[in-house]
Design an enzyme around this catalytic site. Structure first.
Site, PDB file in Angstrom:
ATOM      1  N   GLU A 140     -16.680   6.180   4.581  1.00 35.82           N
ATOM      2  CA  GLU A 140     -16.053   5.191   5.817  1.00 35.82           C
ATOM      3  C   GLU A 140     -16.165   5.410   7.019  1.00 35.82           C
ATOM      4  O   GLU A 140     -16.948   7.136   7.002  1.00 35.82           O
ATOM      5  CB  GLU A 140     -14.844   4.173   5.182  1.00 35.82           C
ATOM      6  CG  GLU A 140     -13.279   5.457   4.955  1.00 35.82           C
ATOM      7  CD  GLU A 140     -12.741   5.380   4.734  1.00 35.82           C
ATOM      8  OE1 GLU A 140     -11.947   4.743   5.245  1.00 35.82           O
ATOM      9  OE2 GLU A 140     -11.886   6.075   3.838  1.00 35.82           O
TER      10      GLU A 140
ATOM     11  N   LYS B  49      -2.548   6.451   0.808  1.00 37.34           N
ATOM     12  CA  LYS B  49      -2.858   6.778   2.756  1.00 37.34           C
ATOM     13  C   LYS B  49      -2.376   7.527   2.800  1.00 37.34           C
ATOM     14  O   LYS B  49      -0.575   8.030   3.222  1.00 37.34           O
ATOM     15  CB  LYS B  49      -2.517   5.154   3.762  1.00 37.34           C
ATOM     16  CG  LYS B  49      -2.226   5.891   4.519  1.00 37.34           C
ATOM     17  CD  LYS B  49      -2.385   4.923   5.533  1.00 37.34           C
ATOM     18  CE  LYS B  49      -2.913   4.345   6.864  1.00 37.34           C
ATOM     19  NZ  LYS B  49      -3.727   4.841   7.504  1.00 37.34           N
TER      20      LYS B  49
ATOM     21  N   ARG C  94       0.945  -1.148  -0.212  1.00 33.40           N
ATOM     22  CA  ARG C  94       0.298  -0.278  -0.121  1.00 33.40           C
ATOM     23  C   ARG C  94       1.168   1.295  -0.218  1.00 33.40           C
ATOM     24  O   ARG C  94       0.948   2.311  -0.566  1.00 33.40           O
ATOM     25  CB  ARG C  94      -1.100   0.386   1.212  1.00 33.40           C
ATOM     26  CG  ARG C  94      -1.930   1.280   1.081  1.00 33.40           C
ATOM     27  CD  ARG C  94      -3.268   0.435   1.824  1.00 33.40           C
ATOM     28  NE  ARG C  94      -2.224   1.003   3.274  1.00 33.40           N
ATOM     29  CZ  ARG C  94      -3.597   0.487   4.369  1.00 33.40           C
ATOM     30  NH1 ARG C  94      -4.476   0.310   4.528  1.00 33.40           N
ATOM     31  NH2 ARG C  94      -3.049   0.959   5.981  1.00 33.40           N
TER      32      ARG C  94
HETATM   33  N1  PLP Z   1      -9.939   3.982   6.178  1.00 33.17           N
HETATM   34  C1  PLP Z   1      -8.398   4.908   6.240  1.00 33.17           C
HETATM   35  C2  PLP Z   1      -9.220   6.573   6.215  1.00 33.17           C
HETATM   36  C3  PLP Z   1      -7.731   4.549   7.512  1.00 33.17           C
HETATM   37  O1  PLP Z   1      -6.734   5.734   7.804  1.00 33.17           O
HETATM   38  C4  PLP Z   1      -7.114   3.552   7.788  1.00 33.17           C
HETATM   39  C5  PLP Z   1      -6.213   2.639   9.239  1.00 33.17           C
HETATM   40  O2  PLP Z   1      -5.044   3.104   8.148  1.00 33.17           O
HETATM   41  C6  PLP Z   1      -8.212   2.581   7.413  1.00 33.17           C
HETATM   42  C7  PLP Z   1      -9.627   2.923   6.482  1.00 33.17           C
HETATM   43  C8  PLP Z   1      -8.540   1.289   7.861  1.00 33.17           C
HETATM   44  O3  PLP Z   1      -6.992   0.427   7.155  1.00 33.17           O
HETATM   45  P1  PLP Z   1      -6.228  -0.548   8.109  1.00 33.17           P
HETATM   46  O4  PLP Z   1      -7.111  -1.750   8.310  1.00 33.17           O
HETATM   47  O5  PLP Z   1      -5.385  -1.343   6.783  1.00 33.17           O
HETATM   48  O6  PLP Z   1      -5.199  -0.088   9.234  1.00 33.17           O
HETATM   49  C1  COI Z   2      -4.482   3.004  11.270  1.00 29.00           C
HETATM   50  O1  COI Z   2      -5.196   2.236  11.640  1.00 29.00           O
HETATM   51  O2  COI Z   2      -2.907   2.736  11.330  1.00 29.00           O
HETATM   52  C2  COI Z   2      -4.510   4.500  11.368  1.00 29.00           C
HETATM   53  O3  COI Z   2      -3.656   5.081  10.137  1.00 29.00           O
HETATM   54  C3  COI Z   2      -5.296   5.343  12.181  1.00 29.00           C
HETATM   55  C4  COI Z   2      -4.503   6.587  12.067  1.00 29.00           C
HETATM   56  C5  COI Z   2      -5.076   7.108  11.099  1.00 29.00           C
HETATM   57  C6  COI Z   2      -5.077   6.949  13.699  1.00 29.00           C
END
Ligand code: PLP
Ligand code: COI
Length: 339
Positions: A219, A183, A80
């Site tokens: 989301e 991200k 990612r």
């Molecule tokens: N959506 C957003 C906007 C996020 O910042 C995050 C955190 O990383 C997620 C979803 C969840 O992603 P992940 O499960 O890869 O941490």
């Molecule tokens: C995560 O779940 O790792 C995120 O990035 C959330 C964070 C922005 C607080």
């Protein structure tokens, strides 16, 4: 870290002993460097400061009962970060370099690993910055990659207890053809208006709807949304949400538990029909949603009728944590012992 109340650890920054850095100059990455400083020294015209040329990841290391430290699906975070770099024209961090820096950051800060059984974990924050000086809007030709770690509890202070969510319609986190799927820091700047609207109204997080029509669920703050009904796990498909690694894992777990999984546009009108709803992400883990309140119309939908998380969310939560902490068989091969 003696005298730490691990079970009530907040999601915040704790200074650890070391962080790892690496610099991209003249078209190539240098050697990893270890430092104890938690400040950086960068050019006043760096592209990350002016034009948001920046990306980050969020992942965790877990302490097992067996004393082994496990990383969860680090390859997905590495991948990612490559798409984030591609998305805003930054130098890509090779997978091996990503892993080496992450492992080093965790193992050198071993004493900050929350003990098994506390529910806390070591949060890992890889960060990529455009550090070259530009005044015109152009990609940088120099980059800095770093990894720091910090011990954390769950993102929502409620832990695995129902959170209250506010639907925010008067600001968008990401545009349909924007950067919502990667991200990058800019998405989080854009999300702050919604986050503060929700918090000021007494809610834990905003629910973002699709920016174009405000008809579909996108989301929940920094986490993906899911709904459960008729033995089916349903989660939004949208061009403007982050593909969550937690959600990807939960979909596999749900399927393995004999549920149907649907990834498709989820209309806001469908929300009421769910038996259980929740938010999932690395930081959020799985947060059951107890209430969704529309700030515009004043309408409230309640879930978790007796104030407790739904049984299916609980089963999924336990299974996910069981795998991450090494208490359950990792039949998917998601965890890697690093020390
Ligand atoms: N959506 C957003 C906007 C996020 O910042 C995050 C955190 O990383 C997620 C979803 C969840 O992603 P992940 O499960 O890869 O941490
Ligand atoms: C995560 O779940 O790792 C995120 O990035 C959330 C964070 C922005 C607080």
């Amino acid at each position: 870290m003696e005298n730490t109340d691990w079970k009530n650890l907040p999601f915040g920054y704790v200074k650890t002993d070391y962080n790892i850095r690496c610099y991209y100059r003249d078209g190539k990455w240098g050697e990893l460097e270890v430092t104890s400083k938690d400040h950086i020294d960068i050019h006043i015209a760096a592209t990350c400061l002016h034009y948001g040329q920046q990306a980050f990841e969020g992942m965790k290391a877990f302490m097992g009962k067996d004393g082994n430290i496990r990383l969860f699906r680090w390859q997905e975070n590495a991948k990612r970060m490559v798409s984030s770099a591609e998305g805003i024209f930054m130098a890509q961090v090779p997978k091996e370099l990503f892993k080496e820096a992450v492992v080093k950051a965790v193992l050198m800060n071993r004493k900050f690993m929350p003990p098994h059984g506390t529910g806390a974990a070591l949060y890992i924050r890889p960060l990529l910055l455009g550090t070259g000086a530009q005044v015109g809007v152009k990609p940088s030709n120099e980059y800095m990659f770093m990894v720091f770690v910090t011990p954390v509890g769950p993102y929502f202070k409620e832990g695995f207890n129902p959170v209250k969510i506010a639907i925010v319609k008067d600001s968008d986190r990401a545009a349909p053809l924007g950067t919502g799927q990667i991200k990058v820091g800019g998405n989080y700047a854009a999300s702050l208006r919604g986050v503060m609207r929700a918090i000021d109204a007494g809610y834990g997080s905003p629910m973002y709807l699709d920016a174009k029509e405000k008809k579909y669920i996108d989301e929940i703050g920094a986490a993906n949304f899911f709904g459960i009904k008729n033995n089916t796990y349903i989660t939004p498909k949208s061009d403007s949400i982050l593909p969550s690694i937690t959600n990807m894992s939960v979909m596999a777990i749900a399927e393995d538990m004999g549920m149907k999984v649907e990834r498709r546009p989820v209309a806001l009108d469908e929300l009421e029909s769910f038996e259980e709803t929740g938010a999932c992400g690395t930081a959020a883990i799985i947060a059951p949603i107890g209430e969704v309140h529309d700030l515009e119309t004043g309408k409230t939908i309640n879930f978790c009728k007796d104030g407790k998380p739904g049984p299916i969310s609980e089963k999924i939560y336990k299974r996910l944590l069981g795998i991450q902490f090494g208490d359950e068989e990792d039949k998917f091969g998601w965890t890697e012992i690093i020390g």
